[in-house]
Structures are given as C-alpha cells and as structure tokens.
Design an enzyme around this catalytic site. Structure first.
Site, PDB file in Angstrom:
ATOM      1  N   CYS A  57       1.826  -5.654  -9.548  1.00 39.17           N
ATOM      2  CA  CYS A  57       2.707  -5.931  -8.402  1.00 39.17           C
ATOM      3  C   CYS A  57       2.215  -7.199  -7.669  1.00 39.17           C
ATOM      4  O   CYS A  57       1.089  -7.213  -7.149  1.00 39.17           O
ATOM      5  CB  CYS A  57       2.724  -4.738  -7.455  1.00 39.17           C
ATOM      6  SG  CYS A  57       2.977  -3.170  -8.318  1.00 39.17           S
ATOM      7  N   CYS A 189      11.036   9.352   0.220  1.00 33.39           N
ATOM      8  CA  CYS A 189      10.765   8.202   1.081  1.00 33.39           C
ATOM      9  C   CYS A 189      10.816   6.993   0.164  1.00 33.39           C
ATOM     10  O   CYS A 189       9.954   6.837  -0.705  1.00 33.39           O
ATOM     11  CB  CYS A 189       9.387   8.338   1.727  1.00 33.39           C
ATOM     12  SG  CYS A 189       8.880   6.864   2.644  1.00 33.39           S
TER      13      CYS A 189
HETATM   14 FE1  SF4 Z   1      -0.895  -0.517  -7.815  1.00 34.93          FE
HETATM   15 FE2  SF4 Z   1       0.851   0.439  -6.045  1.00 34.93          FE
HETATM   16 FE3  SF4 Z   1      -0.457  -1.881  -5.591  1.00 34.93          FE
HETATM   17 FE4  SF4 Z   1       1.410  -1.807  -7.456  1.00 34.93          FE
HETATM   18  S1  SF4 Z   1       1.721  -1.460  -5.261  1.00 34.93           S
HETATM   19  S2  SF4 Z   1      -0.638  -2.732  -7.679  1.00 34.93           S
HETATM   20  S3  SF4 Z   1       1.158   0.265  -8.258  1.00 34.93           S
HETATM   21  S4  SF4 Z   1      -1.344   0.137  -5.725  1.00 34.93           S
END
Ligand code: SF4
Ligand code: SAM
Ligand code: DTB
Length: 317
Positions: A57, A189
């Site tokens: 992400c 949510c």
């Molecule tokens: Fe990991 Fe959640 Fe951060 Fe994405 S948003 S890198 S899934 S902790």
C-alpha cells in the site's frame, strides 16, 4: 429521505459536483434527519501489531517494503490492550479500534490472543472494532462470537485507481472480506483515503462502491492521506481541502444513517476545514495523540475545537 442502494455513478457525480454550499446545506439537512447535529463520537485507535507488513500500500508507513522509520513490534499483550482501553474509556471514548499490520489474519496463537482482546474491550461496554486484513468466514464468525461490534476494511479509492496504490491484492479481495464480515453479523466499517493523487472521479467511484452495498456500511471512515517520508506517497501533492468536504457531504447524502468518520489526517486540516467537515455531516473522530503510527491532534486542541464549535461528545449508550 429513504435509504437507497441503487445509486448510479452519474447521480453520485452530479451530487458531488453540486455548488459547494448547496451540497453542504443538503448534507447537513440529511444529517439532522437522523442524527443529533452537535454530537460527535470519540473513538480511540490502538496499533496492536505494528510494522513489517508484506503488502505494498503506497500510503502506508507499516509496509515492510518502505523505510518509513516504523520499527516492527510484537503483538501487544492482553494487559497492555486492557489498560489502553480503560484509559480511552475514562477519557470519553465510546469506541475502541485495534489495528494490526497484517495482510490477513492467520489462525493460531496470535488470532486467539486477538479474540481475548476483543472480549476484554467488549466487557468495558465500548464498541469494539478491529482491522486485521483479510478474514475467512470462520475467523469472522469467531470474532463475532467474541463480541466484536465492527470490522474495519477500507476500499481506499475507486476500483480504477486501486492498482496504482496497491498491487499485492485486488479490489475483489477486499469486497470478499467485507461480505464475510457482513455474513457473520458484524457491522461493517469501510471507507477510504483522499489525497492519494486520485481525481474527483475516483472519489465518486469510491463513494459509488460504498453506497451500493446493501446494507450500507454502518461506519464510513474518510482518511486524509498522512504523508510519511519513505513511502511512495510521502511527497504527494497536497489535496484541496474542499475536495474532502465534498467527499464527506456526498457520503452523508448517500448513506444518511451511517457514522461518517473524519479519520486520519486531521493534523493537516485547519480548524475551519474541520468545521466544514462537521457541517457536511462528519460525526465521529479519532481522538488522542496518536493514530496507529502517526500523530493526531492533542486532546486539548480537540477540546478547544469542540468548545468553539459547540460540539459535544456522544454519550455511552
Ligand atoms: Fe499492510 Fe494495512 Fe499498511 Fe497495507 S495498509 S501496508 S495492508 S498495514
Ligand atoms: N492491515 C490492515 C488493512 O490494511 O486492512 C489494517 C490496518 S491499515 C493501517 C488500516 C487503514 O489505514 C488502511 O486501509 C488505510 O485506509 C489507512 N491508512 C494507512 N496508512 C495511512 C496514511 N498514511 N494516511 C491515511 N490513512 C492511512
Ligand atoms: C481508518 O480508516 N483509519 C484508521 C483506522 N481505519 C484503522 C487508520 C489510520 C492510520 C493512519 C496512519 C498511521 O497512523 O499509521
């Protein structure tokens, strides 16, 4: 206004693009039909497992792929969580949210531990929410049995833009987990982030996905990107705050019964922008010095803001 689940993207686009003051006015009117306009729910966030996440992400300081200065932590102990929850409750929180930097929840000791944490928080008579990544049906069922009120799992942005932000999982994976949460009888949510470099059309696309869920998510967090050095979006261009106001107002009109949470990123907003967000129908915030890994406004700042705007915190049911 009746709840609707058949919104078209065109309808949503035309709401989102209304003259801003009309949009905010209509959103406030919808808000007053179902909520007490001066009340804002206080939620507390706690990172129960920080850093080292395998996902990519682009906004997230907890991804193991970027060097954002977040060190990996072990899962917190039950006692640490209980203490944090008791403190949050004493400070006025009615909802306690626990986040783990996992791609998905894995069965075993850690998951059993999280179930214990859920039981402990539920026994304090606060709403209890978790965000642990993807879930199986069985995990969702066990979380429900432990007393989980809600599960947070964000769609983040439009389906078209998603691949520019995350490559290690697909939009459909998110939707599948959300269905499992719903099937287990847990409140959903689900929201997103603004300021990722997305367009107005992407914000409309996200809202379209949310507003077509039946039932609507009970809570819709709208995060403003917290730009963290070392992440691919660390130097992203600053968002026009009025795009945030439009996003919140449109969410309020499409999902009038939901709690719309002005979530991460409040430190980058002026008091005036925050006021507009509440006028547009936001009725929940995270309070306390820290979100998961990044700072949040100090409590006395928020107290002053509530005082100056005439807002009150939602009482425990
Ligand atoms: Fe990991 Fe959640 Fe951060 Fe994405 S948003 S890198 S899934 S902790
Ligand atoms: N790993 C789990 C997941 O991704 O579902 C749970 C934790 S994750 C940190 C929860 C949410 O925080 C993400 O879905 C994203 O919307 C939000 N988030 C993460 N980093 C952010 C940032 N820098 N600014 C704003 N929101 C952020
Ligand atoms: C959500 O939508 N926002 C919260 C909560 N759900 C888990 C998380 C915000 C994280 C902000 C970045 C950080 O502090 O690490």
């Amino acid at each position: 206004m009746e709840l609707r689940y058949d919104w078209t993207r065109e309808e949503i686009r035309s709401i989102y693009n209304c003259p801003l003051l009309d949009l905010v006015f209509e959103a406030q009117r919808a808000h007053r039909q179902r909520h007490t306009s001066s009340e804002v729910q206080l939620c507390r966030l706690l990172s129960i497992k920080t850093g080292g996440c395998p996902e990519d992400c682009a906004y997230c300081p907890q991804s193991a792929r970027y060097d954002a200065g977040v060190s990996n932590g072990a899962l917190l102990s039950l006692e640490e969580v209980r203490q944090a929850a008791e403190r949050a409750r004493a400070e006025g929180a009615t909802r306690f949210c626990m986040g783990a930097a996992w791609r998905e929840a894995r069965n075993g000791r850690d998951f059993d531990h999280v179930l214990e944490m859920v039981r402990a928080v539920a026994s304090l008579r606060m709403e209890v929410c978790c965000t642990l990544g993807m879930l199986t049906d069985d995990q969702a069922r066990r979380l429900a049995e432990a007393g989980l009120t809600a599960y947070n799992h964000n769609l983040d942005t439009s389906p078209e833009y998603y691949g520019r932000i995350i490559t290690t999982r697909r939009y459909e994976d998110r939707l599948r987990t959300l269905e499992r949460v719903r099937r287990a009888g847990i409140a959903v949510c689900c929201g997103g982030i603004v300021g990722l470099g997305e367009s107005d059309e992407d914000r409309v696309g996200l809202l379209h996905q949310l507003a077509r869920m039946k039932p609507h998510p009970e809570s819709v967090p709208i995060n403003v990107l917290v730009r963290v050095k070392g992440t691919p979006l660390g130097e992203a261009e600053e968002l026009d705050p009025l795009a945030l106001v439009r996003t919140i107002a449109t969410a309020r009109l499409l999902m009038p019964a939901a709690r719309v949470r002005l979530s991460a990123g409040r430190r980058s907003l002026t008091r005036e922008t925050a006021a507009l967000c509440f006028l547009a129908g936001a009725n929940s915030i995270f309070f306390g010095e820290k979100l998961l890994t990044t700072p949040n406004p100090a409590r006395d700042e928020d107290e002053m803001l509530f005082h100056d705007l005439g807002l009150t915190e939602t009482n425990r049911a």
